[in-house]
Design an enzyme around this catalytic site. Structure first.
Site, mmCIF file in Angstrom:
data_model
loop_
_atom_site.group_PDB
_atom_site.id
_atom_site.type_symbol
_atom_site.label_atom_id
_atom_site.label_comp_id
_atom_site.label_asym_id
_atom_site.label_seq_id
_atom_site.Cartn_x
_atom_site.Cartn_y
_atom_site.Cartn_z
ATOM 1 N N HIS A 234 0.799 -1.231 0.000
ATOM 2 C CA HIS A 234 0.000 0.000 0.000
ATOM 3 C C HIS A 234 0.828 1.276 0.000
ATOM 4 C CE1 HIS A 234 1.000 -0.098 4.291
ATOM 5 N NE2 HIS A 234 0.905 1.213 4.197
HETATM 6 C C1 UD1 Z 1 -1.355 5.414 5.944
HETATM 7 C C2 UD1 Z 1 -0.011 5.870 6.504
HETATM 8 C C3 UD1 Z 1 0.972 4.731 6.463
HETATM 9 C C4 UD1 Z 1 0.392 3.463 7.097
HETATM 10 C C5 UD1 Z 1 -0.932 3.144 6.429
HETATM 11 C C6 UD1 Z 1 -1.602 1.906 6.990
HETATM 12 C C7 UD1 Z 1 0.402 8.275 6.135
HETATM 13 C C8 UD1 Z 1 1.204 9.254 5.376
HETATM 14 N N1 UD1 Z 1 0.542 6.974 5.749
HETATM 15 O O1 UD1 Z 1 -1.143 5.139 4.572
HETATM 16 O O2 UD1 Z 1 2.151 5.102 7.167
HETATM 17 O O3 UD1 Z 1 1.298 2.385 6.919
HETATM 18 O O4 UD1 Z 1 -1.809 4.249 6.591
HETATM 19 O O5 UD1 Z 1 -2.689 1.511 6.197
HETATM 20 O O6 UD1 Z 1 -0.322 8.644 7.030
HETATM 21 N N2 UD1 Z 1 -8.585 4.850 1.564
HETATM 22 C C9 UD1 Z 1 -9.874 4.356 1.457
HETATM 23 N N3 UD1 Z 1 -10.489 3.938 2.588
HETATM 24 C C10 UD1 Z 1 -9.903 3.985 3.800
HETATM 25 C C11 UD1 Z 1 -8.600 4.519 3.881
HETATM 26 C C12 UD1 Z 1 -7.944 4.926 2.773
HETATM 27 O O7 UD1 Z 1 -10.444 4.279 0.391
HETATM 28 O O8 UD1 Z 1 -10.520 3.587 4.791
HETATM 29 C C13 UD1 Z 1 -7.885 5.266 0.329
HETATM 30 C C14 UD1 Z 1 -8.075 6.701 -0.025
HETATM 31 O O9 UD1 Z 1 -8.257 6.777 -1.391
HETATM 32 C C15 UD1 Z 1 -6.737 7.337 0.346
HETATM 33 C C16 UD1 Z 1 -5.772 6.192 0.147
HETATM 34 O O10 UD1 Z 1 -6.518 5.020 0.479
HETATM 35 O O11 UD1 Z 1 -6.452 8.433 -0.446
HETATM 36 C C17 UD1 Z 1 -4.568 6.220 1.008
HETATM 37 O O12 UD1 Z 1 -4.892 6.520 2.341
HETATM 38 P P1 UD1 Z 1 -3.915 7.455 3.187
HETATM 39 O O13 UD1 Z 1 -4.639 7.923 4.360
HETATM 40 O O14 UD1 Z 1 -3.254 8.430 2.281
HETATM 41 O O15 UD1 Z 1 -2.762 6.608 3.670
HETATM 42 P P2 UD1 Z 1 -2.377 5.107 3.585
HETATM 43 O O16 UD1 Z 1 -1.845 4.762 2.254
HETATM 44 O O17 UD1 Z 1 -3.461 4.245 4.118
#
Ligand code: UD1
Length: 398
Positions: A234
């Site tokens: 991820h």
């Molecule tokens: C975040 C953390 C990372 C951690 C990871 C665990 C930061 C910078 N990164 O990354 O260190 O290892 O969480 O999972 O904070 N999304 C959904 N549904 C959800 C959550 C996310 O659809 O419930 C999608 C969204 O499109 C979002 C993308 O996933 O833009 C990424 O989510 P984001 O909060 O940017 O961080 P992670 O990649 O999850």
């Protein structure tokens, strides 16, 4: 009630008010208000451990009782990424959810900062507790420190030395402004020492080890039969570059046995947008709950991941880990021979599969004894008790 009884009651009350022993007792007993900030999936696993340690400590009628309030930033919001963890791990319901959701880094971190500041002004915690390296971690620490509220950082001192990774920026800044730094290992403590940080640093072990030990018996058996590999992908460095993601997935398709990949929503979106097709070896799933992941970790042959947490969990369950990143902050795992950092080139990943099937080396204990949560609460309550009652925060900033 006869007049004599009333006089007796009033006299007793007056004596109680003027009894120095009672005064001493009430001064010795206090309540410390901790605000815990969570937002992303791995923080829920870590917070579950410390919340349980708080509840257990409170049950022993200590001189300092901890009252915890959890604030969820809403960084992760899908049921499988958040609520399922609260339910399975019995985590106290958050006092508020800021529902910040997805967006660009500055946008979401800024929204969290504003929302957390409001919550802190309203709830006036004595200390703010943050976990790991996410945008929620940094927002929690920054909001608190600007209000002169001391911050405790759990999983402090980790360094990957890759400043292009948002996690590295988040952990560096959080460590710099936190009052209490709880390190999982001697290596993380040494990183802090090299940066000149000695005071307020405690090596307590890894709260994720506490979680793995405590919940291991609740693991749900995997649905796959026969040998398999469990994977997770991820990180922005792998998903933001579709060619890089294609190379990793192509290597996973050539694994010597089925690879079970529960998909983070970000990875699923890129796979769909890019029209990437996978074959039968690589089996895609919805995100696993914690108990499902534990079951897969227990039964798998080895692990392939770019997650920080899963690298350690592989070690806790005695499984080798192929890390598809260019560096890791958990360097001790590489040194003891249970983790290999291979980058994203197909040939390197395929070569690591052979290594992963070789027997395990003898492993030392790296991250404490499974009582990190208790150690954290012990440090915080002892410092609270011995701190200067007349100072505004009762903690001295270091
Ligand atoms: C975040 C953390 C990372 C951690 C990871 C665990 C930061 C910078 N990164 O990354 O260190 O290892 O969480 O999972 O904070 N999304 C959904 N549904 C959800 C959550 C996310 O659809 O419930 C999608 C969204 O499109 C979002 C993308 O996933 O833009 C990424 O989510 P984001 O909060 O940017 O961080 P992670 O990649 O999850």
């Amino acid at each position: 009630m006869p007049v004599g009884g009333v006089i007796g009651l009033l006299t007793g009350y007056w004596l109680h008010l003027n009894n120095p022993r009672d005064e001493q007792t009430s001064l010795l007993m206090s309540t410390m208000h901790i605000m815990t900030v969570v937002g992303a999936r791995p923080q829920l696993v870590k917070a579950a451990v410390v919340s349980r340690a708080i509840a257990n400590a409170n049950r022993l009628a200590p001189s300092v009782t901890v009252q915890e309030e959890m604030i969820h930033t809403g960084q992760h919001y899908d049921y499988a990424m958040s609520q399922s963890f609260f339910e399975e791990m019995d985590i106290p319901k958050p006092a508020a959810n800021l529902q910040v959701g997805s967006g660009r880094h500055g946008e979401v971190t800024g929204a969290m900062l504003a929302g957390l500041e409001r919550e802190m002004l309203e709830r006036r915690p004595d200390l703010v507790l943050v976990y790991g390296d996410t945008n929620s971690t940094l927002a929690g620490a920054l909001a608190a420190v600007k209000l002169h509220i001391p911050v405790a950082h759990v999983e402090a001192g980790l360094r990957s030395f890759n400043m292009r990774a948002p996690e590295e920026v988040n952990r560096l800044l959080t460590d710099r402004i936190a009052t209490y730094l709880f390190c999982p290992s001697a290596v993380s403590q040494a990183h802090l020492a090299r940066e000149g940080r000695i005071e307020g640093v405690y090596v307590v072990g890894d709260v994720m080890y506490d979680a793995a030990r405590y919940y291991a018996h609740k693991a749900r058996p995997p649905q796959l039969e026969g040998p398999f590999v469990v994977a997770s992908l991820h990180r922005a460095e792998n998903t933001d570059d579709p060619q890089r993601l294609r190379r990793i997935l192509s290597a996973l398709e050539q694994a010597p046995m089925p690879v079970c990949l529960p998909l983070h929503p970000r990875t699923r979106r890129v796979i769909q947008e890019e029209g990437i097709k996978t074959n039968g070896t690589l089996q895609l799933y919805e995100p696993f709950s914690y108990f499902d992941m534990l079951g897969h970790l227990q039964q798998c042959q080895f692990v392939i991941t770019d997650s920080g947490g899963l690298q350690k969990e592989a070690y806790y369950f005695g499984k080798k880990c192929v890390t598809v990143r260019d560096e890791t902050e958990w360097t001790e795992l590489v040194e003891v021979g249970i983790n290999r950092v291979v980058g994203a080139e197909e040939a390197a990943i395929l070569a690591a599969f052979e290594w992963a099937l070789e027997p395990l080396p003898v492993l030392p204990r790296l991250y404490g004894s499974g009582l990190a949560g208790e150690a954290i609460i012990e440090v915080l309550t002892s410092c609270w008790q011995s701190s200067d009652r007349n100072s505004p925060s009762r903690y001295k900033a270091s």
